[in-house]
Design an enzyme around this catalytic site. Structure first.
Site, short mmCIF file in Angstrom:
data_model
loop_
_atom_site.label_atom_id
_atom_site.label_comp_id
_atom_site.label_asym_id
_atom_site.label_seq_id
_atom_site.Cartn_x
_atom_site.Cartn_y
_atom_site.Cartn_z
N GLU A 175 0.46 -1.17 -0.07
CA GLU A 175 -0.11 -0.15 0.23
C GLU A 175 1.03 1.71 -0.01
O GLU A 175 0.53 2.33 -0.50
CB GLU A 175 -0.56 0.13 1.43
CG GLU A 175 -2.54 0.72 0.72
CD GLU A 175 -2.99 0.32 2.29
OE1 GLU A 175 -3.02 -0.52 2.76
OE2 GLU A 175 -4.34 1.14 2.27
N ASP A 176 2.35 0.94 1.12
CA ASP A 176 2.95 2.78 0.87
C ASP A 176 4.31 2.40 0.51
O ASP A 176 4.60 3.76 0.68
CB ASP A 176 2.51 2.87 2.56
CG ASP A 176 1.65 2.93 3.23
OD1 ASP A 176 0.59 3.05 2.25
OD2 ASP A 176 1.08 3.15 5.02
#
Ligand code: MN
Length: 485
Positions: free
Chosen positions: A80-81
């Site tokens: 996700e990051d």
């Protein structure tokens, strides 16, 4: 000492003796994730990796020590990051860990917008997207740590996350039998979700605790002596104070009359086996008068999520009522950890519980876990593939519609409203224009485009799989055919 060695020491300390694993792979995941998160910081200014990923991994070790899960926890925010992808993770750590991380990332989509009507669907959606109980456990550990650091977020965000935790996450933990985590999540979220009620509940419990303290000490010593005399060993006895949020819910039901709450404080007695549970109950009832109607045998009739214990409430003799809970160590571990507990135990009674209020999907989950927990590979097999026949999609407003797999956008239209079905001309899936026969998958955001001139045709019957849509289209076509003749 470096931070990594502190972390590994902590993990080693939490490891149950019966698990024999070297920490090499966990150390590799630590280095890899630390490098990938480099330059990222949390709201409180801490480095992202040590400030979040590491504590989540420690929580996992506390909930359910498992090498794969601990690695996945260290890596859980990479997809996700950061630039790290599923295929990179597969190459570095194997498909199992990569898939767990991917599952956690997918759950990022879920947002509770305050519509109580859809809470149950959201919970189902959550489990169906997760596909694997281990993903749910990871997400719960992630949420646990997010709640611990909620004070650094803006106020509106605090409230939304706190409510979401109480409405979605804690009930899921509860249905998975993870009693300890239910209390942790609810009590961390409570002050942000309902600040005034929290303050009021806290005042009540501290004054009650102060009042009852010496009585509890006295009963504690008495029970310890009685049981030692009967069994020849000292059973473990713990004081359990009811979680603040669960106390608040009960106070609301009892119109805030605290004297009607008998389980505010309980003594938990842990004895060696089931026979001793009943024996201990007899010994306690022989010495203190039980409150009529308060004896509950959750050993013979477990709660739907598998919880087992004997409960009774006794008059202490100096104006108090005290709850006593009696159980074996195996029951205790299961009550606290549920699907995440390491030890399985055989108990045919588990299949019998009164399940009227529980949902079929969690029944399946429970049955599954009870069967699987008896084997050594406890978590690996806890796949939730019984959800493969359902999909959960969103309306643009965030409502969840529950459909059988293979459902089309036209099934969706009829599920939302018959009129929308009859006049559907097309739609959008995740913002992209599609035709009426397009199939849906879990997590899709679906919008229907209607047109007054649009109406059902024979072909529509082939587009649908839900009996309700097919029935409505058939009836329509019949009526139309009649009108034409
Ligand atoms: Mn996270």
């Amino acid at each position: 000492m470096t931070k990594k060695s502190t972390f590994l020491k902590e993990i080693e300390k939490l490891k149950p003796d019966f698990i024999e694993v070297k920490l090499d792979k966990i150390a590799l995941a630590y280095d890899f994730a630390k490098q990938a998160h480099k330059g990222q910081y949390r709201e409180n200014g801490q480095e992202y990796f040590v400030g979040h990923s590491v504590p989540v991994a420690i929580h996992i070790a506390e909930i359910s020590w498992d090498e794969t899960l601990i690695c996945a926890a260290l890596l859980h925010d990479l997809i996700e990051d950061t630039e790290v992808t599923y295929s990179i993770l597969t190459k570095e750590f194997g498909k199992d860990i990569a898939t767990l991380v991917e599952g956690v990332s997918k759950l990022g989509k879920l947002k509770y917008q305050g519509n109580e009507r859809h809470v149950e669907s959201l919970r189902k959606f959550f489990v169906s997207i997760a596909q694997d109980v281990r993903v749910v456990i990871l997400k719960l550990a992630d949420r646990w740590h997010n709640l611990e650091t909620l004070q650094y977020l803006p106020v509106e965000k605090q409230q939304r996350i706190a409510l979401e935790s109480i409405m979605i996450y804690a009930p899921l933990a509860s249905r998975m039998g993870m009693g300890k985590l239910v209390t942790i999540i609810n009590d961390l979220a409570f002050p942000y979700a309902y600040p005034a009620e929290y303050a009021r509940t806290k005042t009540i419990i501290s004054s009650q605790l102060k009042k009852a303290d010496s009585t509890i000490q006295k009963i504690y010593r008495n029970i310890a002596t009685e049981l030692y005399n009967a069994f020849g060993y000292s059973p473990q006895i713990n004081k359990r104070v009811k979680g603040l949020y669960s106390l608040y819910k009960k106070l609301e039901r009892k119109n805030w009359i605290v004297d009607e709450i008998y389980d505010l404080i309980a003594l938990r007695v842990i004895v060696n086996n089931v026979a001793e549970c009943y024996q201990a109950l007899g010994i306690i009832h022989n010495k203190w008068k039980p409150v009529p109607g308060r004896v509950k045998d959750y050993i013979a009739v477990p709660k739907p999520n598998g919880y087992q214990s004997l409960h009774t409430a006794i008059f202490t003799g100096d104006g108090f009522i005290l709850e006593i809970q009696i159980r074996t160590p195996q029951m205790h571990e299961f009550n606290e950890s549920g699907v995440a507990s390491h030890h399985s135990y055989k108990n045919s009674h588990l299949q019998k519980g009164p399940n009227k209020e529980s949902f079929a999907w969690i029944e399946q989950l429970r049955e599954f876990q009870n069967n699987e927990l008896r084997t050594a590979t406890y978590l690996k097999r806890l796949r939730t593939d019984f959800f493969q026949d359902r999909i959960f999609v969103f309306t643009p407003r965030g409502d969840v519609i529950d459909l059988p797999s293979g459902a089309s956008i036209l099934d969706f239209a009829y599920a939302v409203h018959s009129d929308i079905g009859f006049h559907a001309s097309g739609g959008k899936i995740n913002g992209k224009y599609v035709g009426l026969k397009s199939k849906l998958s879990s997590g899709d955001i679906v919008e229907i485009i209607t047109n007054k001139k649009s109406k059902p045709s024979d072909k529509w019957l082939e587009y649908c799989v839900t009996s309700s849509a097919i029935g409505k289209i058939r009836r329509y076509l019949k009526v139309e055919a009649k009108d034409l003749t």
